[in-house]
Design an enzyme around this catalytic site. Structure first.
Site, PDB file in Angstrom:
ATOM      1  N   GLU A   1       0.839  -1.215   0.000  1.00 63.30           N
ATOM      2  CA  GLU A   1       0.000   0.000   0.000  1.00 63.30           C
ATOM      3  C   GLU A   1       0.867   1.255   0.000  1.00 63.30           C
ATOM      4  OE1 GLU A   1      -2.588   1.602  -0.269  1.00 63.30           O
ATOM      5  OE2 GLU A   1      -4.375   0.399   0.058  1.00 63.30           O
TER       6      GLU A   1
ATOM      7  N   ARG B   1      -7.552   1.991  12.933  1.00 62.50           N
ATOM      8  CA  ARG B   1      -6.148   2.008  12.510  1.00 62.50           C
ATOM      9  C   ARG B   1      -5.994   2.985  11.344  1.00 62.50           C
ATOM     10  NH1 ARG B   1      -5.079  -0.287   7.570  1.00 62.50           N
ATOM     11  NH2 ARG B   1      -6.383  -2.001   6.814  1.00 62.50           N
TER      12      ARG B   1
ATOM     13  N   ASN C   1      -5.115   4.157   7.640  1.00 57.41           N
ATOM     14  CA  ASN C   1      -5.243   3.504   6.346  1.00 57.41           C
ATOM     15  C   ASN C   1      -4.697   4.402   5.245  1.00 57.41           C
ATOM     16  OD1 ASN C   1      -6.067   1.112   4.914  1.00 57.41           O
ATOM     17  ND2 ASN C   1      -7.634   2.381   3.933  1.00 57.41           N
TER      18      ASN C   1
ATOM     19  N   ASN D   1     -10.092   5.710   1.405  1.00 56.36           N
ATOM     20  CA  ASN D   1      -9.223   5.424   0.270  1.00 56.36           C
ATOM     21  C   ASN D   1      -9.255   6.584  -0.723  1.00 56.36           C
ATOM     22  OD1 ASN D   1      -7.661   2.969   0.182  1.00 56.36           O
ATOM     23  ND2 ASN D   1      -9.596   1.864   0.380  1.00 56.36           N
TER      24      ASN D   1
ATOM     25  N   ASP E   1      -9.984   1.470  -4.363  1.00 57.48           N
ATOM     26  CA  ASP E   1      -8.849   1.569  -3.443  1.00 57.48           C
ATOM     27  C   ASP E   1      -8.085   2.853  -3.763  1.00 57.48           C
ATOM     28  OD1 ASP E   1      -6.752   0.781  -1.547  1.00 57.48           O
ATOM     29  OD2 ASP E   1      -7.502  -1.252  -1.786  1.00 57.48           O
TER      30      ASP E   1
END
Length: 295
Positions: A17, A100, A102, A157, A206
């Site tokens: 990522e 968390r 991202n 995202n 994404d």
């Protein structure tokens, strides 16, 4: 355009990522969230580095003052690659213990934007169910000041800014939509969100990259492809990929025309040999640059 390269043939990420291309140093940075690792690669010299952390890590970006800012599980920290020292900076989502880090990007003014989500990764890297839309969207200034702009986000995202600095793009994978906001570059504020794009049937939205023509290249997790959207939000083209879960992309290379694509081996059946690999496509279209953190 359809010639897909695997520039690091032996590397596989559980959850690759956050690709970042640093044009001044011709270096690609990215992370393996589940693998708790960050990478640096200079294609011209084939110089590869890997750093491991004690925490999930979703982003690594260079700082203007040297070193890096890293987005760890529940905080941002400074990272010195020479000493390996990790220095806590700020915890933008401290009021959501279940979340968390991202998605993360730096805007053209050098401010860091962090999108979070309910943590879906267990202590041994196992998948956890997402039961609530508890994610937030936050701007972190150079001095560590945190400003929140969004709540109740499923999976944050895509963060991009138009070339003229008047629009910001941000998406929620679970809502299956990417929105476009009015953006004020001077103050770093957003407002007036409107639907930019939403596509059914080609995986989940994404991470993305923007090219010099204002088209958005969006990785489709579970969809084995990149979708290029035109500035009006319509599908321009679909590029099939040899991986199930492309996760994000960024333009790089000497002319900013190489699209680097991260992917995830996690959540696949393992039958495709390139799952989790870093991919590269020569697009012949220049992309927008990444920006270093001003703090």
């Amino acid at each position: 355009m359809t010639d897909i390269q695997t520039p690091l043939p032996d590397l596989r990420c559980q959850l690759g990522e956050g690709p970042f291309w640093d044009q001044p140093t011709q270096t690609l940075y990215w992370v393996d969230i589940i693998g708790k690792a960050a990478f640096a690669w200079k294609p011209a010299q084939n110089d590869f580095q890997k750093w491991t952390f004690d925490s999930l890590i979703s982003a690594i970006v260079p700082r203007r003052n040297g070193g890096f800012l890293v987005a760890l599980h529940n905080e941002l920290a400074f990272f010195d690659p020479q000493t390996g020292e990790v220095t806590p900076f700020v915890a933008p989502d401290a009021d959501h213990a279940q979340n968390r880090s991202n998605e993360a990007r730096v805007d053209p003014a050098g401010r860091f934007w962090l999108g979070t989500m309910q943590n879906n990764i267990g202590p041994k890297g196992e998948g956890l169910a997402i039961t609530e839309h508890s994610g937030t969207l936050n701007r972190i200034d150079a001095d560590g000041t945190v400003t929140r702009f969004g709540e109740n986000i499923g999976i944050s995202n895509t963060m991009l800014w138009s070339h003229d600095g008047t629009r910001m793009f941000f998406g929620d994978t679970l809502a299956n939509r990417m929105d476009v906001y009015d953006f004020d570059m001077t103050t770093g504020t957003i407002g007036n969100p409107k639907l930019f794009c939403s596509v059914e049937g080609r995986g989940g939205m994404d991470g993305s990259a923007m090219d010099c023509d204002g088209f958005i290249w969006n990785a489709r997790y579970g969809g084995s492809c990149i979708i290029r959207f035109n500035p009006a939000g319509a599908v321009d083209r679909i590029i099939d990929l040899p991986v199930t879960n492309p996760t994000s992309c960024v333009f790089g290379g000497p002319n900013m025309t190489t699209l680097y694509i991260t992917s995830a081996a996690d959540d696949t059946d393992g039958t495709r040999p390139l799952e989790g690999a870093l991919l590269a496509i020569e697009t012949e279209i220049a992309g927008a640059p990444c920006h270093r953190f001003a703090g």
